[in-house]
Write a protein that holds these residues in place. Structure first.
Motif, PDB file in Angstrom:
ATOM      1  N   GLY A   1     -18.737  11.298   1.332  1.00  0.00           N
ATOM      2  CA  GLY A   1     -19.129  10.713   0.047  1.00  0.00           C
ATOM      3  C   GLY A   1     -17.936  10.550  -0.869  1.00  0.00           C
ATOM      4  N   ALA A   2     -16.804  10.120  -0.293  1.00  0.00           N
ATOM      5  CA  ALA A   2     -15.575   9.951  -1.079  1.00  0.00           C
ATOM      6  C   ALA A   2     -15.665   8.733  -1.980  1.00  0.00           C
ATOM      7  CB  ALA A   2     -14.384   9.808  -0.128  1.00  0.00           C
ATOM      8  N   THR A   3     -14.812   8.737  -2.995  1.00  0.00           N
ATOM      9  CA  THR A   3     -14.699   7.581  -3.889  1.00  0.00           C
ATOM     10  C   THR A   3     -13.272   7.051  -3.813  1.00  0.00           C
ATOM     11  OG1 THR A   3     -16.288   8.619  -5.365  1.00  0.00           O
ATOM     12  CG2 THR A   3     -14.998   6.806  -6.289  1.00  0.00           C
ATOM     13  N   ILE A   4     -13.152   5.731  -3.717  1.00  0.00           N
ATOM     14  CA  ILE A   4     -11.835   5.107  -3.624  1.00  0.00           C
ATOM     15  C   ILE A   4     -11.491   4.544  -5.001  1.00  0.00           C
ATOM     16  CG2 ILE A   4     -10.418   3.486  -2.291  1.00  0.00           C
ATOM     17  CD1 ILE A   4     -12.113   5.438  -0.527  1.00  0.00           C
ATOM     18  N   HIS A   5     -10.375   4.994  -5.552  1.00  0.00           N
ATOM     19  CA  HIS A   5      -9.937   4.493  -6.856  1.00  0.00           C
ATOM     20  C   HIS A   5      -8.901   3.399  -6.652  1.00  0.00           C
ATOM     21  CE1 HIS A   5     -12.123   7.521  -9.109  1.00  0.00           C
ATOM     22  NE2 HIS A   5     -11.694   8.424  -8.227  1.00  0.00           N
TER      23      HIS A   5
ATOM     24  N   ASN B   1      -4.117   3.497   5.699  1.00  0.00           N
ATOM     25  CA  ASN B   1      -5.101   3.587   6.760  1.00  0.00           C
ATOM     26  C   ASN B   1      -6.413   2.931   6.354  1.00  0.00           C
ATOM     27  OD1 ASN B   1      -7.539   5.125   7.924  1.00  0.00           O
ATOM     28  ND2 ASN B   1      -5.922   5.609   9.381  1.00  0.00           N
ATOM     29  N   ILE B   2      -6.908   3.258   5.148  1.00  0.00           N
ATOM     30  CA  ILE B   2      -8.227   2.713   4.780  1.00  0.00           C
ATOM     31  C   ILE B   2      -8.129   1.254   4.340  1.00  0.00           C
ATOM     32  CG2 ILE B   2      -9.184   4.983   4.266  1.00  0.00           C
ATOM     33  CD1 ILE B   2      -9.004   4.299   1.291  1.00  0.00           C
ATOM     34  N   ALA B   3      -6.991   0.864   3.778  1.00  0.00           N
ATOM     35  CA  ALA B   3      -6.847  -0.540   3.380  1.00  0.00           C
ATOM     36  C   ALA B   3      -6.776  -1.448   4.615  1.00  0.00           C
ATOM     37  CB  ALA B   3      -5.609  -0.719   2.510  1.00  0.00           C
ATOM     38  N   HIS B   4      -6.218  -0.899   5.713  1.00  0.00           N
ATOM     39  CA  HIS B   4      -6.161  -1.655   6.967  1.00  0.00           C
ATOM     40  C   HIS B   4      -7.557  -1.756   7.593  1.00  0.00           C
ATOM     41  CE1 HIS B   4      -4.487  -3.295  10.590  1.00  0.00           C
ATOM     42  NE2 HIS B   4      -4.804  -2.251  11.317  1.00  0.00           N
ATOM     43  N   ALA B   5      -8.343  -0.678   7.446  1.00  0.00           N
ATOM     44  CA  ALA B   5      -9.751  -0.668   7.881  1.00  0.00           C
ATOM     45  C   ALA B   5      -9.946  -0.999   9.359  1.00  0.00           C
ATOM     46  CB  ALA B   5     -10.595  -1.598   7.000  1.00  0.00           C
ATOM     47  N   ASP B   6      -9.119  -0.377  10.186  1.00  0.00           N
ATOM     48  CA  ASP B   6      -9.307  -0.517  11.634  1.00  0.00           C
ATOM     49  C   ASP B   6     -10.576   0.245  12.015  1.00  0.00           C
ATOM     50  OD1 ASP B   6      -9.170  -0.123  14.477  1.00  0.00           O
ATOM     51  OD2 ASP B   6      -7.044  -0.645  14.364  1.00  0.00           O
TER      52      ASP B   6
ATOM     53  N   PHE C   1     -15.663  -0.365   2.890  1.00  0.00           N
ATOM     54  CA  PHE C   1     -15.421  -1.001   4.205  1.00  0.00           C
ATOM     55  C   PHE C   1     -16.463  -2.091   4.402  1.00  0.00           C
ATOM     56  CE2 PHE C   1     -14.044   3.429   4.376  1.00  0.00           C
ATOM     57  CZ  PHE C   1     -12.704   3.250   4.715  1.00  0.00           C
ATOM     58  N   THR C   2     -16.036  -3.354   4.354  1.00  0.00           N
ATOM     59  CA  THR C   2     -17.018  -4.442   4.347  1.00  0.00           C
ATOM     60  C   THR C   2     -17.134  -5.162   5.691  1.00  0.00           C
ATOM     61  OG1 THR C   2     -15.330  -5.922   3.469  1.00  0.00           O
ATOM     62  CG2 THR C   2     -16.783  -4.858   1.862  1.00  0.00           C
ATOM     63  N   ASP C   3     -16.076  -5.139   6.495  1.00  0.00           N
ATOM     64  CA  ASP C   3     -16.141  -5.805   7.802  1.00  0.00           C
ATOM     65  C   ASP C   3     -14.930  -5.348   8.617  1.00  0.00           C
ATOM     66  OD1 ASP C   3     -16.957  -7.426   9.871  1.00  0.00           O
ATOM     67  OD2 ASP C   3     -17.009  -9.267   8.685  1.00  0.00           O
ATOM     68  N   LEU C   4     -14.824  -5.877   9.834  1.00  0.00           N
ATOM     69  CA  LEU C   4     -13.688  -5.570  10.695  1.00  0.00           C
ATOM     70  C   LEU C   4     -12.376  -5.863   9.949  1.00  0.00           C
ATOM     71  CD1 LEU C   4     -13.557  -5.031  13.941  1.00  0.00           C
ATOM     72  CD2 LEU C   4     -12.775  -7.392  13.999  1.00  0.00           C
ATOM     73  N   LEU C   5     -11.532  -4.866   9.777  1.00  0.00           N
ATOM     74  CA  LEU C   5     -10.231  -5.021   9.108  1.00  0.00           C
ATOM     75  C   LEU C   5     -10.362  -5.629   7.707  1.00  0.00           C
ATOM     76  CD1 LEU C   5      -8.200  -6.433  12.151  1.00  0.00           C
ATOM     77  CD2 LEU C   5      -8.272  -4.071  11.396  1.00  0.00           C
ATOM     78  N   THR C   6     -11.505  -5.432   7.089  1.00  0.00           N
ATOM     79  CA  THR C   6     -11.767  -6.054   5.784  1.00  0.00           C
ATOM     80  C   THR C   6     -12.368  -5.021   4.834  1.00  0.00           C
ATOM     81  OG1 THR C   6     -12.263  -8.081   6.984  1.00  0.00           O
ATOM     82  CG2 THR C   6     -12.884  -8.026   4.666  1.00  0.00           C
ATOM     83  N   THR C   7     -11.855  -5.025   3.599  1.00  0.00           N
ATOM     84  CA  THR C   7     -12.358  -4.076   2.605  1.00  0.00           C
ATOM     85  C   THR C   7     -12.756  -4.820   1.340  1.00  0.00           C
ATOM     86  OG1 THR C   7     -10.249  -3.735   1.474  1.00  0.00           O
ATOM     87  CG2 THR C   7     -10.666  -2.374   3.425  1.00  0.00           C
ATOM     88  N   ALA C   8     -13.263  -4.052   0.385  1.00  0.00           N
ATOM     89  CA  ALA C   8     -13.663  -4.619  -0.907  1.00  0.00           C
ATOM     90  C   ALA C   8     -12.473  -4.845  -1.832  1.00  0.00           C
ATOM     91  CB  ALA C   8     -14.683  -3.686  -1.572  1.00  0.00           C
ATOM     92  N   LEU C   9     -11.262  -4.541  -1.364  1.00  0.00           N
ATOM     93  CA  LEU C   9     -10.068  -4.766  -2.189  1.00  0.00           C
ATOM     94  C   LEU C   9      -9.872  -6.257  -2.442  1.00  0.00           C
ATOM     95  CD1 LEU C   9      -7.291  -2.495  -0.608  1.00  0.00           C
ATOM     96  CD2 LEU C   9      -8.152  -2.331  -2.949  1.00  0.00           C
ATOM     97  N   GLU C  10      -9.601  -6.603  -3.705  1.00  0.00           N
ATOM     98  CA  GLU C  10      -9.224  -7.978  -4.025  1.00  0.00           C
ATOM     99  C   GLU C  10      -7.732  -8.143  -3.685  1.00  0.00           C
ATOM    100  OE1 GLU C  10     -11.241 -10.346  -5.044  1.00  0.00           O
ATOM    101  OE2 GLU C  10     -12.985  -9.029  -5.149  1.00  0.00           O
ATOM    102  N   PRO C  11      -7.279  -9.397  -3.531  1.00  0.00           N
ATOM    103  CA  PRO C  11      -5.896  -9.603  -3.058  1.00  0.00           C
ATOM    104  C   PRO C  11      -4.822  -8.889  -3.887  1.00  0.00           C
ATOM    105  CG  PRO C  11      -7.109 -11.660  -2.980  1.00  0.00           C
ATOM    106  CD  PRO C  11      -8.014 -10.656  -3.623  1.00  0.00           C
TER     107      PRO C  11
END
Lengths: 290, 155
Positions: A135-139, A117-122, A155-165
């Motif tokens: 105030g959660a932390t994502i590991h 859910n959070i990786a999809h970032a809808d 959560f950095t943008d629409l459907l976009t997260t700080a996850l690297e590929p």
């Protein structure tokens, strides 16, 4: 509707999943599949390879005991049903359980996962603003090891997260609700899809009749969760009454670029956020006092 | 690429080589000829394709067959022995809980999923549990009555 052709690899560990992501171009992680498969069927997403992490026990489950400093760990593969029905979360981090219970429908909750859910970032999803308000932390685990990101920076943008590929979400760490606190998640849902047109997540700690700490965040109103820090900063140390909430929301809720679509204009979503933000604060207070 | 999967459906084990993109609902309908599970909206909303997978209701249009490898699945065909009606099927018949019948297999599996965890649900709990199942004929009144009636009978 049929997804486009793709290859399929089943990872037997999180480390192997990262290795497989690195070895295949245009690969996507498959967990519950409830964001990815609909995208694949609409051909909005045509991965060349699926890396199935759905069976990794190491990424599943809610910790029953605190880890470190009053926090609970939730495995990324925990389903919305598992989160909504977890006795630990219902009693010690009820905001997350309350929001998970409002996602989609029973069948969707049985397969959809918090990590997916959070990786999809809808932006219209229910969990992002809840994790921000908590105030959660994502590991995260990647080729260079582990790192952690605070939910608002994830959560950095629409459907976009700080996850690297080549990174995957492994666990979500949430604080245990402190004594004397309450929380609430309220949403206006789209009647057909159940997604949030506006979702308001609030927490509040009360001492006597004063609000000593609060947080407030919104789903559905902008590309990323809106963290209304100015509103809750204005509330800290004031009397926790309805008029104070109304004044703080009216004066300090700013949504720089509201999201509008055919279901609801940006202006309407901002109006909803003001009303539902206030109601979520009221409900959080009432629960803190009960 | 094809992937070998082994799935237990309604008590029978099946081994197949499948394309990774094959959806579970198409595996059930086309590979196993179990056409009781319907394809409705195909967008995870209508619930016509609901089946039970390892004891939990899922929408089989939003699962890949490869994800069901090793799983145990129950479809509407497997709910009761051949020639007999499951108490929920009987209750849908008695209470006229259907009109065209297209949504019925999914409705019954969703109801079975509810009664498995909550054997005597209230009306609001039944309606909440059917949030992922749409009936476009006639509304939900008799469907809810049928589930209440089956629950009273100990389904």
């Amino acid at each position: 509707m049929f997804p486009a052709k793709c290859d399929y690899y089943r990872a037997t560990s999180a480390a192997e999943a990262i290795d497989l992501l690195g070895r295949h171009d245009n690969a996507r992680l498959l967990a519950g599949g409830h964001s990815l498969i609909p995208m694949m069927k609409l051909r909005l997403c045509e991965p060349a390879a699926l890396i199935d992490i759905g069976r990794l026990e190491e990424l599943r489950g809610v910790s029953e005991n605190d880890i470190g400093d009053n926090a609970l760990r939730i495995g990324a593969l925990s389903t919305h049903t598992e989160i909504a029905t977890s006795e630990t979360l219902r009693t010690r981090c009820s905001l997350l359980a309350e929001a998970a219970r409002q996602i989609g429908d029973p069948q969707v909750r049985n397969k959809g996962t918090i990590g997916g859910n959070i990786a999809h970032a809808d932006p219209a999803s229910d969990l992002p603003a809840v994790l921000v308000a908590l105030g959660a932390t994502i590991h995260i685990l990647g080729p260079n090891g582990e790192r952690s990101i605070a939910a608002p920076s994830f959560f950095t943008d629409l459907l976009t997260t700080a996850l690297e590929p080549n990174e995957i979400v492994t666990t979500i760490e949430v604080p245990v609700a402190p004594p004397g606190s309450g929380s609430a998640y309220l949403k206006v849902e789209h009647p057909a899809s159940g997604y949030a047109v506006c979702g308001a997540a609030a927490t509040m700690t009360i001492e006597g009749s004063s609000c000593t700490a609060a947080s407030l965040a919104f789903n559905g109103v902008a590309a990323t969760p809106v963290h209304a820090e100015a509103v809750t900063a204005a509330l800290a140390g004031t009397a926790a009454d309805d008029s104070a909430f109304r004044a703080a929301v009216d004066a300090h809720l700013e949504i720089a670029e509201p999201l509008g679509d055919l279901h609801a204009s940006g202006e309407y979503r901002v109006a909803l956020a003001k009303v539902y933000g206030r109601r979520a604060l009221e409900k959080a207070r009432d629960r803190a006092l009960s | 690429m094809s992937v070998k999967i082994e799935v237990e459906v309604n008590g029978t084990r099946h081994e197949r080589e499948v394309d990774p993109r094959l959806l579970l609902v198409h595996f059930l309908r086309e590979e196993l000829s179990l056409t009781g599970t319907n394809v409705g909206c195909e967008t995870s909303l209508c619930g016509a394709c609901t089946v039970k997978m390892d004891g939990l209701t899922v929408k089989s249009c939003t699962q890949l067959a490869v994800q069901a490898d090793g799983a145990s699945i129950t479809t509407i065909e497997g709910l009761s022995p051949e020639g007999e009606l499951h108490p929920l099927q009987q209750a849908f018949w008695d209470e006229h809980g259907l009109q065209c019948g297209y949504c019925t297999p999914g409705m019954i599996l969703a109801a079975e999923g509810l009664l498995a965890v909550n054997p005597s649900p209230g009306e609001s709990e039944i309606r909440e549990s059917l949030k992922g199942n749409l009936c476009r004929c006639t509304g939900y009144h008799n469907i809810v009555k049928a589930i209440q009636s089956a629950a009273k009978g100990g389904a």
